[in-house]
Enzyme design. Structure first.
Site, PDB file in Angstrom:
ATOM      1  N   SER A   1       3.746 -26.558  10.412  1.00 44.50           N
ATOM      2  CA  SER A   1       4.764 -25.820  11.156  1.00 44.50           C
ATOM      3  C   SER A   1       4.977 -26.479  12.528  1.00 44.50           C
ATOM      4  O   SER A   1       5.225 -27.681  12.588  1.00 44.50           O
ATOM      5  CB  SER A   1       4.362 -24.347  11.259  1.00 44.50           C
ATOM      6  OG  SER A   1       5.447 -23.552  11.660  1.00 44.50           O
TER       7      SER A   1
ATOM      8  N   ASP B   1      12.399 -21.855   2.997  1.00 40.97           N
ATOM      9  CA  ASP B   1      11.918 -21.969   4.374  1.00 40.97           C
ATOM     10  C   ASP B   1      13.051 -22.535   5.216  1.00 40.97           C
ATOM     11  O   ASP B   1      13.625 -23.571   4.861  1.00 40.97           O
ATOM     12  CB  ASP B   1      10.698 -22.900   4.411  1.00 40.97           C
ATOM     13  CG  ASP B   1      10.087 -23.044   5.790  1.00 40.97           C
ATOM     14  OD1 ASP B   1      10.658 -22.531   6.775  1.00 40.97           O
ATOM     15  OD2 ASP B   1       9.025 -23.685   5.892  1.00 40.97           O
TER      16      ASP B   1
ATOM     17  N   HIS C   1       7.668 -20.126   3.841  1.00 37.83           N
ATOM     18  CA  HIS C   1       6.862 -20.621   4.952  1.00 37.83           C
ATOM     19  C   HIS C   1       5.533 -19.864   5.003  1.00 37.83           C
ATOM     20  O   HIS C   1       5.506 -18.648   5.160  1.00 37.83           O
ATOM     21  CB  HIS C   1       7.621 -20.441   6.266  1.00 37.83           C
ATOM     22  CG  HIS C   1       7.044 -21.187   7.423  1.00 37.83           C
ATOM     23  ND1 HIS C   1       7.383 -22.495   7.702  1.00 37.83           N
ATOM     24  CD2 HIS C   1       6.155 -20.821   8.374  1.00 37.83           C
ATOM     25  CE1 HIS C   1       6.732 -22.893   8.779  1.00 37.83           C
ATOM     26  NE2 HIS C   1       5.972 -21.895   9.206  1.00 37.83           N
TER      27      HIS C   1
END
Length: 327
Positions: free
Chosen positions: A161, A260, A290
């Site tokens: 991320s 995502d 995600h």
């Protein structure tokens, strides 16, 4: 919007925090909520086979000291490869505990040293503060290879991320400054592009764990008062998707999840790396979202976990590929 989630993941959605609990518009509140979630997740973790050490190193320039956590295999004998681990959290949340399970698993299953860096968070410290902390940690690792018993030619970056975005930026920064060599970069579901114009970012506004509203807050906080999200003046070291020259970077692995908002910027960055001649592997997992890998029982998550170890084993030059858990 309705999403075709993997059949094993779909029933788990009710177990996730609701969108208000994951809203990062109030950093203090989101950190407290995230801390409670992480404490619950870490409560039953097994740290057997791994020794942990917390310490602080001198920060970059006049900045505060940078906290680190070192994970070593208890049975370490001689010099081994190492990973600089950079946690996620939208540049706003996260600390040395937030990805404890991942670090333990990487250390234990690969038999390597893992150094996790607790970089300064936005909005209190906007770009480039957090990035400079990560680069500082990388330099410290190379300056202390003998004490750490790590191979200076086999140090990789690992981040997911926002940690994936910072890992990509750290690789670029080390290249530009003729800094320490990096043998591999693992960019999991990376946050790379402040422009928020990709099809996935425009389409997935209400997905679990991460969505477009959070992405907007994330970049506004990270860029601070000096830069405006989406403006031409945003530097590529803040948003690596803007980099025009990706040549000379270490080999890369990039993962993305189907539903995502960050999916397409990861795919596009992988293509740019390939076009620049950087050996790159890209894997987009169907039916996922995600952070869906937290549901480790799902077959798709198990595939992702096994591949993580396989690509890191190869990237670090290990003789055998581990195939056990990563969380």
């Amino acid at each position: 919007m309705t999403y075709a989630y993997d059949p094993e993941l779909a029933p788990m959605l009710d177990l996730l925090p609701d969108s208000s609990e994951l809203d990062i518009s109030d950093p203090a509140a989101s950190r407290e909520g995230f801390r409670q979630l992480i404490d619950a997740m870490n409560a039953e973790l097994d740290d057997s086979g791994v020794t942990l050490e917390n310490l602080s190193i001198a920060g970059p320039g006049d900045a505060p000291d940078v906290p680190l956590r070192i994970y070593r295999p208890e049975a370490q004998a001689g010099v081994v490869p190492a990973i600089l681990h950079i946690h996620g959290g939208g540049f706003v949340i996260g600390d040395l505990d937030s990805e404890l399970g991942i670090c333990l698993a990487l250390c234990r299953n690969l038999g390597i040293v893992v150094v996790s860096v607790d970089y300064r968070l936005a909005p209190e410290t906007p770009y480039p503060g957090g990035l400079e902390d990560c680069y500082c940690a990388l330099n410290w690792m190379h300056d202390n290879t003998a004490e750490l018993q790590i191979d200076p030619a086999r140090i990789a970056l690992f981040g997911q991320s926002a940690g994936g975005g910072l890992s990509a930026a750290t690789a670029l920064l080390s290249r530009d400054r003729n800094g320490p060599p990096i043998c591999f970069q693992y960019l999991g579901i990376p946050e790379l592009d402040d422009r928020l114009e990709t099809p996935s970012m425009l389409q997935f506004t209400d997905t679990p764990m991460w969505n477009r509203p959070n992405a907007e807050y994330s970049w506004d906080f990270y860029l601070g008062e000096n830069y405006r999200r989406g403006a031409e003046t945003v530097p590529y070291l803040a948003a690596p998707a803007r980099a025009e020259d990706l040549s000379g970077l270490p080999p890369a692995y990039i993962s993305t999840m189907e539903f995502d908002p960050l999916r397409d910027e990861g795919v596009q960055y992988a293509l740019k790396l390939m076009q620049a001649g950087v050996p790159t592997e890209l894997h987009s997992y169907p039916g996922t979202f995600h952070g869906s890998s937290m549901f480790a029982h799902a077959e798709i998550s198990q595939r992702e976990a096994a591949e993580t170890l396989a690509v890191l084993s190869r990237g670090l030059g290990l003789k055998q590929t581990a195939t056990t858990e990563t969380t």
